[in-house]
Design a protein around this motif. Structure first.
Motif, short mmCIF file in Angstrom:
data_model
loop_
_atom_site.label_atom_id
_atom_site.label_comp_id
_atom_site.label_asym_id
_atom_site.label_seq_id
_atom_site.Cartn_x
_atom_site.Cartn_y
_atom_site.Cartn_z
N LYS A 176 0.81 -1.22 0.00
CA LYS A 176 0.00 0.00 0.00
C LYS A 176 0.85 1.27 0.00
N THR B 130 -0.06 8.06 9.83
CA THR B 130 1.03 9.04 9.79
C THR B 130 0.78 9.98 8.61
N SER C 177 -7.59 3.41 4.36
CA SER C 177 -6.69 3.38 5.50
C SER C 177 -7.48 3.65 6.77
N THR C 178 -7.33 2.76 7.77
CA THR C 178 -8.05 2.95 9.04
C THR C 178 -7.12 3.24 10.21
N1 LIG Z 1 5.24 -0.02 5.04
C1 LIG Z 1 4.88 1.23 5.34
N2 LIG Z 1 5.47 2.29 4.73
C2 LIG Z 1 5.12 3.56 5.05
N3 LIG Z 1 4.18 3.89 5.97
C3 LIG Z 1 3.57 2.87 6.60
C4 LIG Z 1 3.87 1.51 6.33
N4 LIG Z 1 3.09 0.73 7.13
C5 LIG Z 1 2.35 1.58 7.84
N5 LIG Z 1 2.61 2.87 7.54
C6 LIG Z 1 2.02 4.07 8.17
O1 LIG Z 1 1.44 3.67 9.41
C7 LIG Z 1 0.05 3.94 9.41
C8 LIG Z 1 -0.69 2.88 10.22
O2 LIG Z 1 -0.67 1.61 9.54
P1 LIG Z 1 -1.83 0.58 9.83
O3 LIG Z 1 -2.03 0.48 11.31
O4 LIG Z 1 -1.55 -0.70 9.10
O5 LIG Z 1 -3.14 1.29 9.26
P2 LIG Z 1 -3.64 1.48 7.75
O6 LIG Z 1 -2.95 0.49 6.86
O7 LIG Z 1 -5.12 1.20 7.83
O8 LIG Z 1 -3.37 2.92 7.42
C9 LIG Z 1 -0.33 4.03 7.95
O9 LIG Z 1 -1.48 4.84 7.76
C10 LIG Z 1 0.91 4.66 7.34
O10 LIG Z 1 0.89 6.06 7.51
#
Ligand SMILES: Nc1ncnc2c1ncn2[C@@H]1O[C@H](COP(=O)(O)OP(=O)(O)O)[C@@H](O)[C@H]1O
Ligand SMILES: [Mg+2]
Length: 108
Positions: free
Chosen positions: A6, A52, A62-63
């Protein structure tokens, strides 16, 4: 792994590495070449509904729940979870889960 997809562009590589550490822990890493995460935002993403400033690359939803749930599962296995990430280089998400006995002790 869905996060790695993603938050990376489609022409990049994602690696999954699973290994046994010297002190009987299973180490699993998902390493991407995606957008990376600024250091000051790296800890909050393991809390519920925390996203983030890094957004999906292809309009995915995205949750902010996935990593918080992953952290709870890992903690309940007495493990640890974390991330090493550099903006515009990529991310290395990892978790360690201890196993009860060394593989040598298992009776087959
Ligand atoms: N592999 C990644 N690379 C960059 N940012 C990431 C990655 N995995 C997670 N993030 C950041 O962390 C946040 C939280 O991830 P997650 O808890 O899986 O929620 P979601 O996938 O629903 O956004 C994401 O919205 C993103 O901003
Ligand atoms: Mg996710």
């Amino acid at each position: 792994m869905t996060n790695a997809i993603k938050f990376s562009n489609s022409d990049t590589t994602i690696e999954v590495k699973i290994s046994l550490t010297g002190n009987n822990q299973i180490l699993t890493r998902v390493i991407d070449e995606g957008k990376g995460i600024p250091e000051d935002e790296q800890q909050k993403l393991f809390n519920y509904f925390q996203k983030t400033s890094v957004l999906p690359t292809d309009g995915e939803s995205s949750t902010g729940l996935g990593l918080a749930i992953a952290k709870q599962i890992v903690i309940r296995h007495n493990g640890e979870i974390g991330v090493k990430s550099i903006p515009n280089v990529g991310s290395d998400f990892y978790y360690l889960i201890p196993i009860q006995n060394s593989l040598d002790d298992l009776a087959y």
